[in-house]
Scaffold this active site. Structure first.
Site, PDB file in Angstrom:
ATOM      1  N   LYS A  66       0.812  -1.229   0.000  1.00  0.00           N
ATOM      2  CA  LYS A  66       0.000   0.000   0.000  1.00  0.00           C
ATOM      3  C   LYS A  66       0.844   1.277   0.000  1.00  0.00           C
ATOM      4  CE  LYS A  66      -4.095  -2.050   2.125  1.00  0.00           C
ATOM      5  NZ  LYS A  66      -5.119  -1.966   3.162  1.00  0.00           N
ATOM      6  N   ASP A 103     -10.340   2.246   2.253  1.00  0.00           N
ATOM      7  CA  ASP A 103     -10.445   1.484   3.512  1.00  0.00           C
ATOM      8  C   ASP A 103     -11.238   2.257   4.573  1.00  0.00           C
ATOM      9  OD1 ASP A 103      -9.115  -0.840   2.768  1.00  0.00           O
ATOM     10  OD2 ASP A 103      -7.151  -0.080   3.366  1.00  0.00           O
ATOM     11  N   GLY A 128      -4.704   1.856  18.267  1.00  0.00           N
ATOM     12  CA  GLY A 128      -3.687   1.671  17.236  1.00  0.00           C
ATOM     13  C   GLY A 128      -3.465   2.957  16.455  1.00  0.00           C
ATOM     14  N   ALA A 132      -3.629   1.190   9.140  1.00  0.00           N
ATOM     15  CA  ALA A 132      -5.090   1.071   9.088  1.00  0.00           C
ATOM     16  C   ALA A 132      -5.755   2.212   9.854  1.00  0.00           C
ATOM     17  CB  ALA A 132      -5.521  -0.282   9.659  1.00  0.00           C
ATOM     18  N   ASN A 152      -2.511   4.361  21.707  1.00  0.00           N
ATOM     19  CA  ASN A 152      -1.502   3.495  21.093  1.00  0.00           C
ATOM     20  C   ASN A 152      -0.432   3.130  22.104  1.00  0.00           C
ATOM     21  OD1 ASN A 152      -0.699   2.116  18.709  1.00  0.00           O
ATOM     22  ND2 ASN A 152       1.020   3.536  18.487  1.00  0.00           N
ATOM     23  N   THR A 154       2.798   2.833  21.492  1.00  0.00           N
ATOM     24  CA  THR A 154       3.872   3.819  21.329  1.00  0.00           C
ATOM     25  C   THR A 154       3.225   5.190  21.174  1.00  0.00           C
ATOM     26  OG1 THR A 154       5.045   2.092  20.101  1.00  0.00           O
ATOM     27  CG2 THR A 154       5.977   4.317  20.005  1.00  0.00           C
ATOM     28  N   MET A 216     -11.000  -4.457  13.173  1.00  0.00           N
ATOM     29  CA  MET A 216     -10.758  -4.416  11.729  1.00  0.00           C
ATOM     30  C   MET A 216     -10.413  -5.797  11.185  1.00  0.00           C
ATOM     31  SD  MET A 216      -8.795  -0.984  10.687  1.00  0.00           S
ATOM     32  CE  MET A 216      -9.437   0.644  10.966  1.00  0.00           C
ATOM     33  N   TYR A 218     -10.827  -9.905  10.634  1.00  0.00           N
ATOM     34  CA  TYR A 218     -11.941 -10.840  10.523  1.00  0.00           C
ATOM     35  C   TYR A 218     -11.383 -12.243  10.373  1.00  0.00           C
ATOM     36  CZ  TYR A 218     -10.628  -9.958   5.702  1.00  0.00           C
ATOM     37  OH  TYR A 218      -9.898  -9.788   4.554  1.00  0.00           O
TER      38      TYR A 218
HETATM   39  P1  NDP Z   1       0.524  -1.635  11.313  1.00  0.00           P
HETATM   40  O1  NDP Z   1       1.631  -2.612  11.456  1.00  0.00           O
HETATM   41  O2  NDP Z   1       0.682  -0.450  10.440  1.00  0.00           O
HETATM   42  O3  NDP Z   1       0.158  -1.047  12.779  1.00  0.00           O
HETATM   43  C1  NDP Z   1       0.017  -1.919  13.859  1.00  0.00           C
HETATM   44  C2  NDP Z   1      -0.581  -1.169  15.044  1.00  0.00           C
HETATM   45  O4  NDP Z   1      -0.940  -2.144  16.036  1.00  0.00           O
HETATM   46  C3  NDP Z   1       0.369  -0.189  15.728  1.00  0.00           C
HETATM   47  O5  NDP Z   1      -0.390   0.891  16.230  1.00  0.00           O
HETATM   48  C4  NDP Z   1       0.961  -1.032  16.879  1.00  0.00           C
HETATM   49  O6  NDP Z   1       1.373  -0.262  17.965  1.00  0.00           O
HETATM   50  C5  NDP Z   1      -0.261  -1.832  17.258  1.00  0.00           C
HETATM   51  N1  NDP Z   1       0.015  -3.116  17.935  1.00  0.00           N
HETATM   52  C6  NDP Z   1       0.597  -4.216  17.400  1.00  0.00           C
HETATM   53  N2  NDP Z   1       0.615  -5.215  18.305  1.00  0.00           N
HETATM   54  C7  NDP Z   1       0.038  -4.738  19.438  1.00  0.00           C
HETATM   55  C8  NDP Z   1      -0.246  -5.289  20.725  1.00  0.00           C
HETATM   56  N3  NDP Z   1       0.075  -6.552  21.019  1.00  0.00           N
HETATM   57  N4  NDP Z   1      -0.865  -4.513  21.643  1.00  0.00           N
HETATM   58  C9  NDP Z   1      -1.200  -3.237  21.341  1.00  0.00           C
HETATM   59  N5  NDP Z   1      -0.961  -2.645  20.143  1.00  0.00           N
HETATM   60  C10 NDP Z   1      -0.346  -3.393  19.203  1.00  0.00           C
HETATM   61  O7  NDP Z   1      -0.761  -2.530  10.906  1.00  0.00           O
HETATM   62  P2  NDP Z   1      -2.028  -2.051  10.046  1.00  0.00           P
HETATM   63  O8  NDP Z   1      -2.464  -0.741  10.596  1.00  0.00           O
HETATM   64  O9  NDP Z   1      -1.748  -2.168   8.608  1.00  0.00           O
HETATM   65  O10 NDP Z   1      -3.132  -3.193  10.366  1.00  0.00           O
HETATM   66  C11 NDP Z   1      -3.863  -3.235  11.587  1.00  0.00           C
HETATM   67  C12 NDP Z   1      -5.016  -4.240  11.473  1.00  0.00           C
HETATM   68  O11 NDP Z   1      -6.028  -3.775  10.576  1.00  0.00           O
HETATM   69  C13 NDP Z   1      -4.619  -5.628  10.963  1.00  0.00           C
HETATM   70  O12 NDP Z   1      -5.250  -6.590  11.807  1.00  0.00           O
HETATM   71  C14 NDP Z   1      -5.214  -5.687   9.561  1.00  0.00           C
HETATM   72  O13 NDP Z   1      -5.536  -7.014   9.207  1.00  0.00           O
HETATM   73  C15 NDP Z   1      -6.450  -4.839   9.727  1.00  0.00           C
HETATM   74  N6  NDP Z   1      -6.994  -4.276   8.464  1.00  0.00           N
HETATM   75  C16 NDP Z   1      -8.260  -4.637   8.061  1.00  0.00           C
HETATM   76  C17 NDP Z   1      -8.829  -4.126   6.894  1.00  0.00           C
HETATM   77  C18 NDP Z   1     -10.224  -4.540   6.490  1.00  0.00           C
HETATM   78  O14 NDP Z   1     -10.636  -4.276   5.347  1.00  0.00           O
HETATM   79  N7  NDP Z   1     -11.004  -5.158   7.362  1.00  0.00           N
HETATM   80  C19 NDP Z   1      -8.087  -3.172   6.051  1.00  0.00           C
HETATM   81  C20 NDP Z   1      -6.776  -2.818   6.577  1.00  0.00           C
HETATM   82  C21 NDP Z   1      -6.255  -3.374   7.730  1.00  0.00           C
HETATM   83  P3  NDP Z   1       2.867   0.391  18.035  1.00  0.00           P
HETATM   84  O15 NDP Z   1       2.800   1.676  17.268  1.00  0.00           O
HETATM   85  O16 NDP Z   1       3.083   0.609  19.483  1.00  0.00           O
HETATM   86  O17 NDP Z   1       3.797  -0.611  17.445  1.00  0.00           O
END
Ligand code: NDP
Length: 270
Positions: A66, A103, A128, A132, A152, A154, A216, A218
């Site tokens: 993306k 999205d 988060g 996304a 978040n 971080t 988000m 599924y």
């Molecule tokens: P990114 O890797 O860009 O971001 C991940 C985020 O999750 C960060 O904010 C990170 O925090 C946080 N995070 C990860 N692990 C943990 C944890 N154990 N506890 C708390 N926070 C955590 O991922 P994306 O934003 O691309 O994707 C996020 C989700 O959205 C995925 O599950 C993806 O499948 C889903 N999605 C669904 C779509 C749909 O059409 N339904 C479309 C797009 C995405 P930190 O900054 O601290 O690392």
């Protein structure tokens, strides 16, 4: 002649998009094909060039391309610019590669239309601050919530995200998970924690009987987050509706006709 589209990703075999777009094409009488396209990890740009050459009219883009699609687009729609990422490409007859992001619009459509929760004046919590979450920001803010809190792990990432929407500064707040206070109308899990079957450390007090808790992600069964939210009284929803709605939005961009989504969502849940 059949117009060609596809979804580019790596991996891609799991993608449900061909099924969704085939249903939209049948329901609207549009003559299109839509297939999965596996691009090598170092070959996204070459793949797009090939598709354009072969006469494709557009493509969806998924993990991990993306950001590359964002960089490659010759023109960006406002939603894509705000998201910093592109999930839909339109190949124009003039040779432009237009990048958009559907999205966030898909998420909002699922909340407002499918779940029946208007966002105007509501308190919304987003868990988060990754890709996304960023994609959801502008479409959520345009609905006019009273407050949008980003929580978040971080904090700096959430602060940087909030700073990118200065015109909404009065309505955006940033918190660590432990600092989130009070109950919310809508809580969106935009973390990737669910992928690892983890629960983001959100306080149970954010949920009440009136809360819509959406993940988000599924899958075949409710995520840990959905189970947690439900056990604290919230109404829960997974990300399938968002997926189906972002696809409808992309279909509308390409074909100029917006398909109904209810039947597709129902059949995909079965
Ligand atoms: P990114 O890797 O860009 O971001 C991940 C985020 O999750 C960060 O904010 C990170 O925090 C946080 N995070 C990860 N692990 C943990 C944890 N154990 N506890 C708390 N926070 C955590 O991922 P994306 O934003 O691309 O994707 C996020 C989700 O959205 C995925 O599950 C993806 O499948 C889903 N999605 C669904 C779509 C749909 O059409 N339904 C479309 C797009 C995405 P930190 O900054 O601290 O690392």
């Amino acid at each position: 002649m059949t117009d060609k589209y596809c979804v580019i990703g790596n991996p891609i075999a799991h993608s449900k998009s061909p099924q969704i777009h085939a249903a939209y094409a049948a329901a609207t009488g549009q003559d299109i094909s839509y297939e999965r396209c596996l691009a090598p990890l170092d070959g996204f740009e070459a793949t797009v060039r090939r598709l354009v050459q072969e006469g494709y009219r557009g493509a969806n883009v998924t993990v991990p391309f993306k950001l590359e699609a964002f960089r490659l687009a010759t023109r960006l729609e406002a939603r894509a610019r705000a998201a910093g990422a592109v999930n839909t490409l339109v190949f124009t007859p003039e040779g432009e590669v237009v990048g958009d992001n559907t999205d966030g619009a898909g998420l909002v459509a699922d909340i407002v239309r499918n779940a029946g929760v208007p966002l105007q004046g509501k308190r919304v919590l987003m868990l988060g601050a990754g890709g996304a979450a960023r994609g959801a920001m502008l479409p959520l803010l345009l609905e006019g919530p009273r407050e949008l809190v980003i929580a978040n792990r971080t904090l700096a990432t959430a602060e940087a995200l909030a700073r990118d929407f200065p015109e909404y500064a009065g309505r955006i707040a940033v918190r660590g998970f432990a600092q989130v206070e009070g109950a919310f109308d809508v809580v969106v899990n935009a973390t990737s924690a669910s992928l690892a079957a983890d629960l983001p450390p959100v306080p149970a007090s954010v949920f009440c009987q009136e809360t819509l808790a959406l993940d988000m992600m599924y899958g075949n069964k409710p995520t840990v987050y959905m189970a947690f939210a439900a056990s604290h009284g919230a109404r829960v929803r997974d990300g399938l509706g968002m997926l189906v709605e972002q696809a409808a939005e992309a279909f509308a961009l390409w074909r100029g006709v917006r398909p109904g989504t209810a039947d597709v969502l129902k059949s995909m849940r079965q």
